[in-house]
Enzyme design. Structure first.
Site, PDB file in Angstrom:
ATOM      1  N   ARG A 109       0.821  -1.213   0.000  1.00 34.27           N
ATOM      2  CA  ARG A 109       0.000   0.000   0.000  1.00 34.27           C
ATOM      3  C   ARG A 109       0.859   1.269   0.000  1.00 34.27           C
ATOM      4  O   ARG A 109       0.661   2.171  -0.815  1.00 34.27           O
ATOM      5  CB  ARG A 109      -0.910   0.011   1.239  1.00 34.27           C
ATOM      6  CG  ARG A 109      -1.888  -1.148   1.316  1.00 34.27           C
ATOM      7  CD  ARG A 109      -2.846  -0.977   2.480  1.00 34.27           C
ATOM      8  NE  ARG A 109      -2.162  -0.708   3.731  1.00 34.27           N
ATOM      9  CZ  ARG A 109      -1.715  -1.635   4.562  1.00 34.27           C
ATOM     10  NH1 ARG A 109      -1.868  -2.910   4.249  1.00 34.27           N
ATOM     11  NH2 ARG A 109      -1.130  -1.317   5.690  1.00 34.27           N
ATOM     12  N   ARG A 161      10.307  -0.240   8.965  1.00 38.81           N
ATOM     13  CA  ARG A 161      10.546  -0.815  10.288  1.00 38.81           C
ATOM     14  C   ARG A 161      12.037  -0.767  10.574  1.00 38.81           C
ATOM     15  O   ARG A 161      12.861  -0.997   9.688  1.00 38.81           O
ATOM     16  CB  ARG A 161      10.061  -2.272  10.361  1.00 38.81           C
ATOM     17  CG  ARG A 161       8.560  -2.464  10.247  1.00 38.81           C
ATOM     18  CD  ARG A 161       7.839  -2.020  11.524  1.00 38.81           C
ATOM     19  NE  ARG A 161       6.421  -2.373  11.498  1.00 38.81           N
ATOM     20  CZ  ARG A 161       5.466  -1.618  11.007  1.00 38.81           C
ATOM     21  NH1 ARG A 161       5.777  -0.452  10.454  1.00 38.81           N
ATOM     22  NH2 ARG A 161       4.203  -2.007  11.042  1.00 38.81           N
ATOM     23  N   ASP A 171      13.247   7.056   9.552  1.00 36.05           N
ATOM     24  CA  ASP A 171      12.173   7.342  10.514  1.00 36.05           C
ATOM     25  C   ASP A 171      12.039   6.263  11.579  1.00 36.05           C
ATOM     26  O   ASP A 171      11.309   6.444  12.545  1.00 36.05           O
ATOM     27  CB  ASP A 171      10.841   7.489   9.771  1.00 36.05           C
ATOM     28  CG  ASP A 171       9.706   7.953  10.683  1.00 36.05           C
ATOM     29  OD1 ASP A 171       9.923   8.918  11.441  1.00 36.05           O
ATOM     30  OD2 ASP A 171       8.612   7.356  10.635  1.00 36.05           O
ATOM     31  N   GLU A 198      14.571   1.573  18.791  1.00 34.44           N
ATOM     32  CA  GLU A 198      13.638   2.601  19.259  1.00 34.44           C
ATOM     33  C   GLU A 198      12.747   2.030  20.360  1.00 34.44           C
ATOM     34  O   GLU A 198      12.462   0.812  20.363  1.00 34.44           O
ATOM     35  CB  GLU A 198      12.797   3.129  18.089  1.00 34.44           C
ATOM     36  CG  GLU A 198      11.889   2.109  17.427  1.00 34.44           C
ATOM     37  CD  GLU A 198      11.114   2.699  16.251  1.00 34.44           C
ATOM     38  OE1 GLU A 198       9.881   2.496  16.225  1.00 34.44           O
ATOM     39  OE2 GLU A 198      11.720   3.357  15.384  1.00 34.44           O
ATOM     40  N   HIS A 247      10.076   8.184  14.417  1.00 38.82           N
ATOM     41  CA  HIS A 247       8.931   7.374  14.002  1.00 38.82           C
ATOM     42  C   HIS A 247       7.666   8.237  13.860  1.00 38.82           C
ATOM     43  O   HIS A 247       6.642   8.004  14.514  1.00 38.82           O
ATOM     44  CB  HIS A 247       8.676   6.239  14.992  1.00 38.82           C
ATOM     45  CG  HIS A 247       8.029   5.047  14.349  1.00 38.82           C
ATOM     46  ND1 HIS A 247       8.283   3.758  14.755  1.00 38.82           N
ATOM     47  CD2 HIS A 247       7.131   4.939  13.333  1.00 38.82           C
ATOM     48  CE1 HIS A 247       7.567   2.916  14.014  1.00 38.82           C
ATOM     49  NE2 HIS A 247       6.865   3.623  13.156  1.00 38.82           N
TER      50      HIS A 247
END
Length: 526
Positions: free
Chosen positions: A149, A231, A255, A260, A278
């Site tokens: 997507r 990810r 990002d 994290e 993120h």
């Protein structure tokens, strides 16, 4: 119906539920003890990522029917416990797609034009624009890894910038690439060598962790720029750091980080990186979409409707579930096999039911197979509710037929998986007290109980092969539980199927593949 909301969602979602005459309690400061003591009052619970929905909570949630996760992942929700109790779990995987795609593009532009560094420079009361000369996107080649997507949205938007877009995704059919005007790369190495920009949009699975690594950076163009909004861990951060410091990679926009929310990546120390915490889904619009979507999903589930984003088996009566379970188990495990062996995108699946299978409603069988087929390659939940939609979105067609009699088994199902380059066949049956068995793989007759950790080995039909494999596994402290050896009816090689007591490490699989007489070897996780 009473609904408890324990974590922040957009007010539009709360307003929707109240407009449907739902009794909504919003309390973001509940202690765990308060939650456990009050949850029995509620029919539905809406959470984000902090509230633990587990066995402890289920034991107190005597009226709970639906759990809504405002977001994509469901790591904080125990799905098995919910399914056993008939509790439907829903999430919102599509609500933040646009925001994630736009953030990818924002990072790409920021990196290309050195915007963060230039902003910091001029705010320190300096003016030297020669330090921040950038590059245009027009005429450059963008390589997208993962054409789902978000990857699709990035591709179409960057084409309007005048970029040539290529992509690698072995699980997407060729006609989707053609429809998008995106050149399909058959191998990841092809994409790496042609791209001026590389953007990652894959789920995080065993296959994709570290998919961009030190070896990858030996294949890229010098001066390539890399983006990761997918990810943390898909790109090896240490390898990327080395490639940046050596001048192989000109810039990176990231990002997501492996560790994290702890900001400890070596990439943080480099001026050539643009890093955000993120933020891919962190827009007002995305949060509004998430809040509204989860509210609608919860409401419809409470009303007994099948919802598109249910992430576990929809509610069945205990009698129905017990009756269907052996059939669903067989089909789901058969589905798991294909993508652990082949990476070709599935184009068509043909089901042929024999004997007792012909008297059943076969719709759940198809869903179970698709569920197994795609959950080995996707990190978003594949369920009995969304399985067919996932297959349709990938252009997979389904055909079914029935044969009333069967020579070999009282009940069986034969499945043909057609891809662009080959057809893969297998047949499954239920033995004795409904024990799932695989009875044929391609032209090999087998007797295989699909469970646990398995090895599938294609080898020359010559003396000593069983002993070779047994010795090698023993030397690596891997115990063989069962072994099945089959000769093809039409081919000379033999097929060896083994169940083992632990996962076979990659280095041991390499040792097996390097043995004389071994043609191919695969690990299977059921």
């Amino acid at each position: 119906m009473k609904i408890l909301v324990t974590e922040n969602i957009a007010q539009e979602g709360i307003a929707f539920l109240k407009a449907q005459n739902m009794d909504v309690t919003v309390n973001y400061s509940l202690t765990r003890e308060e939650l456990l003591s009050s949850i029995s009052e509620y029919d539905a619970l809406i959470v984000r990522s902090v509230t633990k929905v587990n066995e402890e909570l289920y034991a107190h949630a005597t009226n709970l029917k639906v759990v809504g996760r405002a977001g994509n992942g469901v790591d904080n929700i125990e799905l098995a416990g919910a399914t056993e109790r008939g509790i439907i779990v829903v999430n919102t995987p599509d609500a933040n797609t646009v925001s994630a795609a736009e953030h990818t593009i924002a990072l790409m532009l920021s990196m290309s034009r050195n915007i963060p560094r230039a902003n910091q420079h001029i705010k320190s009361k300096q003016w030297d624009r020669t330090l921040f000369r950038g590059v245009e996107l027009k005429g450059k080649t963008l390589g997208i890894i993962g054409l789902g997507r978000i990857g699709t949205m990035v591709a179409t938007r960057m084409q309007s910038f005048g970029m040539d877009v290529i992509a690698y995704d072995p699980y997407i059919r060729s006609d989707k690439f053609e429809k998008l005007g995106v050149e399909k790369m058959e191998q990841l190495s092809d994409l790496l060598g042609k791209s001026d920009f590389i953007s990652v949009h894959t789920p995080k699975t065993k296959e994709t962790i570290g998919i961009i690594n030190a070896d990858s950076f030996k294949l890229v163009k010098k001066g390539v720029r890399v983006v990761n909004c997918a990810r943390g861990g898909i790109i090896d951060e240490a390898a990327l750091y080395d490639a940046l410091t050596q001048g192989i990679v000109a810039g990176a926009a990231i990002d997501v980080l492996k560790d994290e929310p702890h900001p400890i990546s070596p990439l943080l120390d480099l001026e050539s990186t643009v890093i955000t915490p993120h933020l891919g889904a962190d827009t007002f619009e995305a949060q509004k979409n998430v809040g509204e979507s989860v509210a609608i999903e919860v409401f419809e589930a409470l009303k007994g409707k099948l919802v598109a984003n249910a992430v576990n088996l929809p509610t069945l009566s205990q009698q129905e579930l017990e009756h269907m379970k052996p059939y669903l188990t067989l089909l789901e495990r058969m589905g798991k096999i294909y993508h652990q062996i082949h990476h070709d995108a599935v184009e068509r699946i043909v089901f042929t039911y024999k004997g007792d299978f012909t008297h059943r409603n076969t719709d759940p069988f198809v869903l179970a197979f698709i569920k197994g087929l795609y959950e080995t390659v996707l990190d978003t939940p594949v369920t009995y509710v969304n399985a067919k939609l996932i297959a349709e979105n990938r252009g997979v067609t389904i055909a079914e037929s029935r044969v009333s009699t069967t020579e070999d088994f009282n009940n069986s199902v034969k499945i043909e998986i057609h891809s662009k380059n080959q057809t893969f066949e297998m047949e499954g049956a239920l033995f004795g007290k409904k024990e799932p068995r695989i009875v044929s793989i391609n032209s090999y007759p087998v007797d295989m109980t699909p469970k646990g950790n398995m090895l599938m080995i294609e080898n020359n039909d010559s003396p000593g092969m069983i002993g070779t494999i047994g010795l090698l596994l023993g030397q690596n402290n891997i115990n063989i539980s069962t072994m099945n050896v089959s000769l093809s009816k039409t081919l000379k090689p033999a097929l060896m199927l083994l169940t083992v007591d632990c996962p076979v490490p990659d280095d041991v699989l390499s040792q097996i593949q390097n043995q004389k007489g071994i043609l191919k070897a695969w690990t299977l996780k059921m």
